[in-house]
Design an enzyme around this catalytic site. Structure first.
Site, PDB file in Angstrom:
ATOM      1  CB  SER A 155       4.014   6.310   4.107  1.00 33.69           C
ATOM      2  OG  SER A 155       3.436   6.256   2.850  1.00 33.69           O
ATOM      3  NE  ARG A 158      -0.803  -3.845   6.470  1.00 37.07           N
ATOM      4  CZ  ARG A 158       0.357  -3.257   6.308  1.00 37.07           C
ATOM      5  NH1 ARG A 158       1.447  -3.767   6.805  1.00 37.07           N
ATOM      6  NH2 ARG A 158       0.466  -2.137   5.645  1.00 37.07           N
ATOM      7  CG  HIS A 159      -5.007  -1.440   9.615  1.00 39.11           C
ATOM      8  ND1 HIS A 159      -4.933  -2.431   8.666  1.00 39.11           N
ATOM      9  CD2 HIS A 159      -4.671  -0.284   9.006  1.00 39.11           C
ATOM     10  CE1 HIS A 159      -4.574  -1.885   7.508  1.00 39.11           C
ATOM     11  NE2 HIS A 159      -4.406  -0.589   7.678  1.00 39.11           N
TER      12      HIS A 159
END
Lengths: 506, 506
Positions: free
Chosen positions: A432, A286-287
């Site tokens: 976020s 996921r990065h």
């Protein structure tokens, strides 16, 4: 009869398009292709429907496969069966058949032919009509030997698994090749051609469209902030450094500082869609080292819940629109990578961090009440929330202040917590956000407490000295939204040309 | 009577909002501001219209100016006159007047007041109603001494010039301060607050919206290509280099290579809006080291005129939409920087490079028929075209091959020319486009002729070996479109936080 011997009276009906013709010649007599297409319009393969039966069409596409006299012509995610039939209506010569046979897969061809309704439904193509070819010209020839076959790359894991079993008991299995991820990414221009990938990047475009549509309707302004910055962006080691005309510079790790400065500049509600650079050594599914950030920043009137209200409305809109307007694309993805539609509520669930911790505790998972959640606890909480509230999309807010950046506004009632939130899809964080500290004195104090040298961020802090409204915002990774909405297992699948610590090409 | 002595029974009607209240407290009793706004909705200043007369409103904005009892409250580009009137209806105390007086300009305040129709038209504000203040709270205080005054920064050159003359003969002139460009850019968060700048970035957002709207309606897909690249992008010295996990990398000078690869990947018609990096030492009014590129790439069927058709339709749509939908913003820009609306034709004029050269020749300007036009000749040609065809927007095509990149397709009838074009607004180039070479052998040959080491661009060239359609596209600088549409004199005016060889902050 060899090709040389055959004086084909019908030789103008097929052949390679010449360089001169491809150079945009305006002369209709420049070559046989140019003559053949004069005055004709191209029809898209996806537009080849039963209503066209009986008419002649001109289509362009790739040779997907050619078996016997059947050529499957592919254009993006659509395919049509073209037949080389020797009849009075089509006039296909023996040499045209030979010509067709030698065309490498993935070559571009222009076909002029008759639209015919087939007797039986066509299984191997998306379109339910057949083209009886009259003329065929190769616009561009592919290499005979390709590094991967698009047909192979398009198969689902289930199909591949199945192929390891013999079709008849006692027979011999004919296993399909599995194209591994590195081969795909090394030859991305071939890999992108699969129907699933064609769909993925149209879904990505959809996410962006719906994101913009909703925000524009709410008076947000689309801005562009610089990616080249003096100093070290938000700090930390995960920053790409470079020399800028003798100064030391870095690539923005997010538009955080500048989007807040845009708010100080009275743009009131802004969003940005642009690249974000992280020099992290993260080798996870996921990065990425470069991804597309969807960033939002807005004035708030009195409470950070105003930001969560927007997240709620915005994402419910995006998900609903995807389901309604990208049906075909979602089906195409699901055909190769089967997935269940995302479960989400009309009004997004909000839990406080403390409530989340409590749920985990009751399930026997102990976590630090003032620390961050690790990936495992996030997944577990996702499961618990799904079981209890029947949603795979929810907001967790009031995070411990210690695990958020220095510019996060502490809670009014307890400075150990902050006016911040994360948002999860299928147990993974995608958003976020927070209310920011807009009071320079508080900001300096918080930076100091977090060990940041205030001098290095003076431009940023000074922006708040000239009058700043209470504000907040959030950031989302575009690739993650697509990955998690479609329950794909790797973010490299949703980045057109992914960049990770080991990949800088193609 | 000092503030201390005065026990003001009405002291709950004014004062500074406390930190606790600003931290999103949910407690309606947390402070006097929090109590005062409980259950109330904020009205935008731009929504303060005559129909609201007689009602009480809550508004938020900056103290633009405060003179006697008149406060001009500013919110983005809108202003309203707020009056501190001591009447039965408003209950303004002496101490509230004192409080108002000491508020620094640019501070954020919340005002609760009565909407009143003024006897005479209001000259100093955009809104034609007056607010009789009942309560006022300072949400955030600005420094008393600001690096520039927004009032000064918002004046037109004409107003400033005028101020150097005495108002009455024999009187003394009161010259306004002129805020120079570097001061503006150093304190961009203040500078952006002028009505003209508020408008400029909304117009920029409009250009992007209309660009996207038209392309999406024509089945283009919005893509994102990597900005981090191995090697040296398109080559040349104007490239920012950096280290990427031990490899040498650079920042993309354009999405050229990858947008073409997206075409090879069957996306058929793509566009991208994203940052473009040029390490050029250009100290002109029209160059930046980082700008926003609007890039388009598309399959073509038989002629590069298909690309010019799109440019024509797209930009006529953008210009028309701006004139229709951004009227208020264009007026706001024109108030500070007066300009004539752009002259353009419904069907965009196309001239060949040879025709352009001929027009210049007839006007006495000799230029190399196989060289490039310099800025001066471009301006001159713009003038000649305006005089002859009454348009400030036109396409010049069939550029000499020698002045175009190696990947430009040469003309079918004459290899000294190429299937390429530039597009001009008000005598300045804003778009560059062309048909590309999609045949690997021709591409290698052209690269070699242009002195490029074929090995360094092998990934790019290889993309065309797996079957590639004829294609082409163009690139536009977003900041240039806005600058030239509004006839502004410097590209730094249309970049939110500009980057040039000498500027890396804020």
């Amino acid at each position: 009869m060899s090709l040389e011997e055959d004086v084909d009276e019908l030789s103008s009906n097929y052949g390679d398009v010449t360089l001169n013709e491809l150079q945009s010649t305006a002369d209709p007599k420049a070559g046989k292709w140019r003559e053949a297409v004069e005055g004709k319009e191209w029809t898209d393969v996806s537009d080849l429907v039963e209503e066209l039966a009986g008419s002649e069409v001109l289509i362009r596409g790739r040779v997907h496969t050619y078996r016997q006299v059947f050529m499957i012509l592919r254009q993006s995610g659509s395919t049509v069966q073209c037949v080389a039939k020797q009849s009075e209506e089509t006039n296909v010569s023996v040499n045209m058949l030979k010509y067709l046979k030698q065309l490498p897969c993935e070559s571009f061809v222009d076909v002029i032919g008759l639209v015919v309704l087939p007797k039986d439904p066509i299984k191997g193509a998306t379109q339910q009509v057949e083209i009886h070819m009259r003329k065929v010209y190769c616009v561009n020839k592919a290499l005979t030997k390709l590094p991967l076959s698009v047909e192979d790359a398009a198969r689902s894991e289930e199909e591949i698994e199945k192929s390891f079993q013999p079709k008849k008991p006692g027979g011999k299995a004919k296993p399909f090749s599995r194209v591994n991820q590195d081969t795909r990414l090394n030859h991305r221009v071939l890999d992108i051609r699969t129907p699933a990938n064609q769909a993925i990047f149209r879904i990505q475009c959809g996410v962006e469209n719906f994101f913009r549509e909703k925000l524009l309707s709410k008076d947000f302004v689309n801005i562009h902030t610089p990616k080249l910055m003096a100093g070290s962006s938000e700090g930390g080691s995960a920053v790409f450094r470079l020399e800028y005309k003798g100064q030391s510079a870095c690539l923005a790790q997010s538009p955080q500082l500048h989007k807040q400065m845009a708010i100080c500049g009275d743009l009131r509600r802004v969003f940005e869609i642009g690249p974000v650079f992280r020099a992290e050594d993260s080798f996870t599914h996921r990065h990425l080292c470069e991804f597309v950030g969807l960033d939002v920043e807005m004035e708030i009137q009195k409470h950070y819940s105003e930001i969560m209200d927007l997240v709620d409305e915005l994402f419910v809109f995006i998900f609903t629109s995807l389901n309604e307007k990208c049906k075909k694309e979602l089906e195409a993805v699901g055909k190769q990578y089967p997935f269940e539609p995302l479960k989400f509520l009309e009004k997004t669930l909000r839990l406080t961090f403390e409530e989340g911790i409590q749920m985990l505790k009751e399930a026997g998972v102990e976590v630090d009440p003032l620390g961050d959640l690790n990936t495992e606890s996030e997944r577990k909480l996702g499961q618990l929330v799904l079981e209890k509230y029947n949603t795979e999309f929810y907001i967790l807010h009031r995070y411990p202040a210690a695990v958020r950046p220095f510019y996060t506004m502490p809670c009014a009632d307890n400075p150990l917590y902050s006016n911040s939130f994360d948002v999860f899809i299928r147990g993974e964080e995608i958003i976020s956000g927070a209310q920011r500290v807009h009071i320079p004195e508080v900001l300096e104090k918080r930076a100091g407490e977090c060990g940041i040298d205030v001098k290095t961020i003076s431009t940023y802090i000074d922006s708040f000295r000239y009058g700043a409204p209470p504000h907040g915002g959030f950031g989302v990774g575009l690739e993650r939204v697509v990955m998690l909405f479609c329950a794909l297992n790797n973010i490299r699948k949703t980045s057109l040309f992914p960049r990770d610590p080991q990949r800088l090409t193609p």
